[in-house]
Design a protein around this motif. Structure first.
Motif, PDB file in Angstrom:
ATOM      1  N   GLU A 141      32.821  17.246   3.681  1.00 29.65           N
ATOM      2  CA  GLU A 141      33.569  18.307   2.903  1.00 29.65           C
ATOM      3  C   GLU A 141      35.063  17.662   2.052  1.00 29.65           C
ATOM      4  O   GLU A 141      35.027  18.225   0.916  1.00 29.65           O
ATOM      5  CB  GLU A 141      34.300  19.160   3.783  1.00 29.65           C
ATOM      6  CG  GLU A 141      33.212  20.251   4.426  1.00 29.65           C
ATOM      7  CD  GLU A 141      33.482  21.504   5.315  1.00 29.65           C
ATOM      8  OE1 GLU A 141      34.730  21.189   5.715  1.00 29.65           O
ATOM      9  OE2 GLU A 141      32.846  22.544   5.513  1.00 29.65           O
ATOM     10  N   LEU A 173      33.206  16.184  -0.861  1.00 31.61           N
ATOM     11  CA  LEU A 173      32.831  17.084  -1.984  1.00 31.61           C
ATOM     12  C   LEU A 173      34.002  17.544  -2.732  1.00 31.61           C
ATOM     13  O   LEU A 173      33.826  17.668  -4.045  1.00 31.61           O
ATOM     14  CB  LEU A 173      31.991  18.241  -1.126  1.00 31.61           C
ATOM     15  CG  LEU A 173      30.680  18.064  -0.405  1.00 31.61           C
ATOM     16  CD1 LEU A 173      30.159  19.043   0.187  1.00 31.61           C
ATOM     17  CD2 LEU A 173      29.897  17.223  -1.488  1.00 31.61           C
ATOM     18  N   ILE A 174      35.255  17.718  -2.094  1.00 28.90           N
ATOM     19  CA  ILE A 174      36.168  18.302  -2.736  1.00 28.90           C
ATOM     20  C   ILE A 174      36.970  17.171  -3.502  1.00 28.90           C
ATOM     21  O   ILE A 174      37.190  17.608  -4.695  1.00 28.90           O
ATOM     22  CB  ILE A 174      37.252  18.827  -1.890  1.00 28.90           C
ATOM     23  CG1 ILE A 174      36.525  20.101  -0.999  1.00 28.90           C
ATOM     24  CG2 ILE A 174      38.237  19.347  -2.365  1.00 28.90           C
ATOM     25  CD1 ILE A 174      37.221  20.621  -0.002  1.00 28.90           C
ATOM     26  N   ASN A 175      37.202  16.130  -3.042  1.00 31.00           N
ATOM     27  CA  ASN A 175      38.013  15.167  -3.628  1.00 31.00           C
ATOM     28  C   ASN A 175      37.337  14.157  -4.578  1.00 31.00           C
ATOM     29  O   ASN A 175      38.083  13.795  -5.611  1.00 31.00           O
ATOM     30  CB  ASN A 175      39.007  14.266  -2.761  1.00 31.00           C
ATOM     31  CG  ASN A 175      39.526  15.184  -1.606  1.00 31.00           C
ATOM     32  OD1 ASN A 175      40.301  16.123  -2.215  1.00 31.00           O
ATOM     33  ND2 ASN A 175      39.845  14.882  -0.670  1.00 31.00           N
ATOM     34  N   ARG A 219      33.607  17.051  -6.850  1.00 32.93           N
ATOM     35  CA  ARG A 219      34.063  18.365  -7.757  1.00 32.93           C
ATOM     36  C   ARG A 219      34.670  17.860  -9.092  1.00 32.93           C
ATOM     37  O   ARG A 219      34.212  18.124 -10.007  1.00 32.93           O
ATOM     38  CB  ARG A 219      34.907  19.261  -6.708  1.00 32.93           C
ATOM     39  CG  ARG A 219      35.570  20.416  -7.752  1.00 32.93           C
ATOM     40  CD  ARG A 219      36.372  21.250  -6.910  1.00 32.93           C
ATOM     41  NE  ARG A 219      37.289  20.783  -6.396  1.00 32.93           N
ATOM     42  CZ  ARG A 219      38.236  21.511  -5.640  1.00 32.93           C
ATOM     43  NH1 ARG A 219      38.116  22.686  -5.503  1.00 32.93           N
ATOM     44  NH2 ARG A 219      39.356  21.005  -5.267  1.00 32.93           N
ATOM     45  N   PRO A 220      35.662  16.832  -9.086  1.00 32.64           N
ATOM     46  CA  PRO A 220      36.032  16.215 -10.139  1.00 32.64           C
ATOM     47  C   PRO A 220      35.191  15.516 -10.849  1.00 32.64           C
ATOM     48  O   PRO A 220      35.592  14.958 -12.068  1.00 32.64           O
ATOM     49  CB  PRO A 220      37.337  15.604  -9.740  1.00 32.64           C
ATOM     50  CG  PRO A 220      37.314  15.267  -8.245  1.00 32.64           C
ATOM     51  CD  PRO A 220      36.298  16.211  -7.786  1.00 32.64           C
ATOM     52  N   ARG A 279      31.767  15.725 -11.201  1.00 31.02           N
ATOM     53  CA  ARG A 279      30.355  16.521 -10.950  1.00 31.02           C
ATOM     54  C   ARG A 279      29.365  16.207 -12.145  1.00 31.02           C
ATOM     55  O   ARG A 279      28.243  15.776 -11.776  1.00 31.02           O
ATOM     56  CB  ARG A 279      30.613  17.986 -11.083  1.00 31.02           C
ATOM     57  CG  ARG A 279      30.904  18.632 -12.077  1.00 31.02           C
ATOM     58  CD  ARG A 279      31.222  19.981 -12.127  1.00 31.02           C
ATOM     59  NE  ARG A 279      32.292  20.149 -11.321  1.00 31.02           N
ATOM     60  CZ  ARG A 279      32.782  21.480 -11.080  1.00 31.02           C
ATOM     61  NH1 ARG A 279      31.975  22.522 -11.438  1.00 31.02           N
ATOM     62  NH2 ARG A 279      33.818  21.691 -10.386  1.00 31.02           N
ATOM     63  N   CYS A 286      27.539  12.876 -11.121  1.00 34.85           N
ATOM     64  CA  CYS A 286      26.749  12.946  -9.722  1.00 34.85           C
ATOM     65  C   CYS A 286      25.157  13.067  -9.950  1.00 34.85           C
ATOM     66  O   CYS A 286      24.876  14.031 -10.353  1.00 34.85           O
ATOM     67  CB  CYS A 286      27.538  13.942  -8.717  1.00 34.85           C
ATOM     68  SG  CYS A 286      26.705  13.950  -7.043  1.00 34.85           S
ATOM     69  N   ARG A 333      28.070  24.946  -5.249  1.00 34.81           N
ATOM     70  CA  ARG A 333      29.062  25.514  -6.127  1.00 34.81           C
ATOM     71  C   ARG A 333      29.876  24.393  -6.781  1.00 34.81           C
ATOM     72  O   ARG A 333      30.692  24.969  -7.613  1.00 34.81           O
ATOM     73  CB  ARG A 333      30.058  26.373  -5.003  1.00 34.81           C
ATOM     74  CG  ARG A 333      30.708  25.293  -3.923  1.00 34.81           C
ATOM     75  CD  ARG A 333      31.433  26.166  -2.916  1.00 34.81           C
ATOM     76  NE  ARG A 333      32.136  25.427  -1.825  1.00 34.81           N
ATOM     77  CZ  ARG A 333      32.647  25.895  -0.943  1.00 34.81           C
ATOM     78  NH1 ARG A 333      32.766  27.389  -0.607  1.00 34.81           N
ATOM     79  NH2 ARG A 333      33.109  25.227   0.141  1.00 34.81           N
ATOM     80  N   TYR A 334      29.700  23.243  -6.381  1.00 30.62           N
ATOM     81  CA  TYR A 334      30.503  22.091  -7.101  1.00 30.62           C
ATOM     82  C   TYR A 334      29.670  21.737  -8.383  1.00 30.62           C
ATOM     83  O   TYR A 334      30.151  20.815  -9.046  1.00 30.62           O
ATOM     84  CB  TYR A 334      30.780  20.945  -5.932  1.00 30.62           C
ATOM     85  CG  TYR A 334      31.540  21.468  -5.068  1.00 30.62           C
ATOM     86  CD1 TYR A 334      32.920  21.815  -5.340  1.00 30.62           C
ATOM     87  CD2 TYR A 334      31.255  21.152  -3.587  1.00 30.62           C
ATOM     88  CE1 TYR A 334      33.702  21.884  -4.180  1.00 30.62           C
ATOM     89  CE2 TYR A 334      31.949  21.671  -2.630  1.00 30.62           C
ATOM     90  CZ  TYR A 334      33.263  21.972  -2.811  1.00 30.62           C
ATOM     91  OH  TYR A 334      34.071  22.297  -1.692  1.00 30.62           O
TER      92      TYR A 334
END
Length: 257
Positions: free
Chosen positions: A57, A60-62, A65-66, A68, A71, A99-100
């Motif tokens: 997780e 995914l967040i760090n 997400r920024p 994307r 990826c 959601r990312y």
């Protein structure tokens, strides 16, 4: 071809020079490598070794997400050798990954031929399962079905640590593959793109098939027979690094990339 390595950003270019192919990066929660400042990447879930949910997780967040737009896909957590439990995990994790704004890869596992694949959610296929399953009719049919609905569906094969499996992945039309050998062993990297005997063979010691017959020559290297069935679950060995080699053509970011 694009080679995606589970290594630090600084390690990509040196390994790229040895392999002789363009290289991108593969991230996993197990390795925790920093994301390279540019270039494409993908994310494996490290479930083959041990799934670390907090680390996954955080990744995914760090990192995802920024970044994307760079990826290619993120593999949904899976249960090795068990398609039904893997599909349950896919339904749970898909919204938490999607959601990312990235494609979510479904990991194919033993028994997938008896399950309904939620194709509208699948951003890519990741071929997992045990050794015999990888080249089975169940996998071939899943790839065929997916590409009949979407011709540019991205297909990836995991744990390609033998030259025969590398050729099998290519013959099955996989867009990418991973395995530890090209990350860890310099001699394997140097042979990968140039040696007609493959990553592990040489002229003095040609690779042999399991029944000790010489492996037949095929386009791109050794010939590979596709197993028509799938075996019981159970993989041997563990991996802590991976490589992705893109062998397909024309797969873009809107095709699960």
């Amino acid at each position: 071809m694009i080679v995606m390595l589970s290594t630090s950003a600084a390690g990509i270019l040196p390994k790229q020079g040895e392999i002789g192919l363009p290289c991108d990066q593969l991230l996993t929660p197990a390795t925790g490598n920093a994301l390279a400042p540019d270039g494409m990447f993908a994310v494996d879930n490290s479930c083959f070794t041990e799934f670390d949910r907090p680390a996954f997780e955080r990744l995914l967040i760090n990192k995802v997400r920024p970044n994307r737009s760079r990826c290619r896909w993120v593999s949904s957590p899976d249960i090795v050798g068990n398609a039904r439990r893997t599909l349950e995990l896919f339904h749970y994790w898909h919204p938490r990954i999607a959601r990312y704004g990235v494609p979510v890869a479904l990991v194919l596992q033993n028994g997938i031929e008896n399950c309904d694949i939620p194709w509208r959610l699948v951003g890519a296929l990741f071929i997992g399962g045990d050794d015999n399953f990888k080249g089975s009719r169940a996998v071939l049919d899943a790839i065929k079905c997916g590409r009949m609905m979407r011709s540019d569906l991205w297909v990836h094969m995991g744990r390609v640590n033998q030259p025969e499996r590398r050729d099998m992945a290519e013959s099955m039309g996989c867009d990418s593959l991973d395995g530890t050998s090209l990350v860890i062993f310099p001699d394997k990297r140097k042979r990968f793109n140039n040696d007609p005997n493959g990553m592990f063979g040489d002229e003095a010691n040609p690779i042999e098939a399991p029944d000790n017959r010489p492996v037949p020559v095929a386009v791109g290297g050794r010939g590979v027979e596709i197993d028509e069935g799938s075996a019981n679950a159970g993989e041997s060995g563990k991996e802590h690094a991976a490589i992705v080699v893109v062998v397909g053509a024309g797969a873009g970011n809107d095709a699960g990339t």
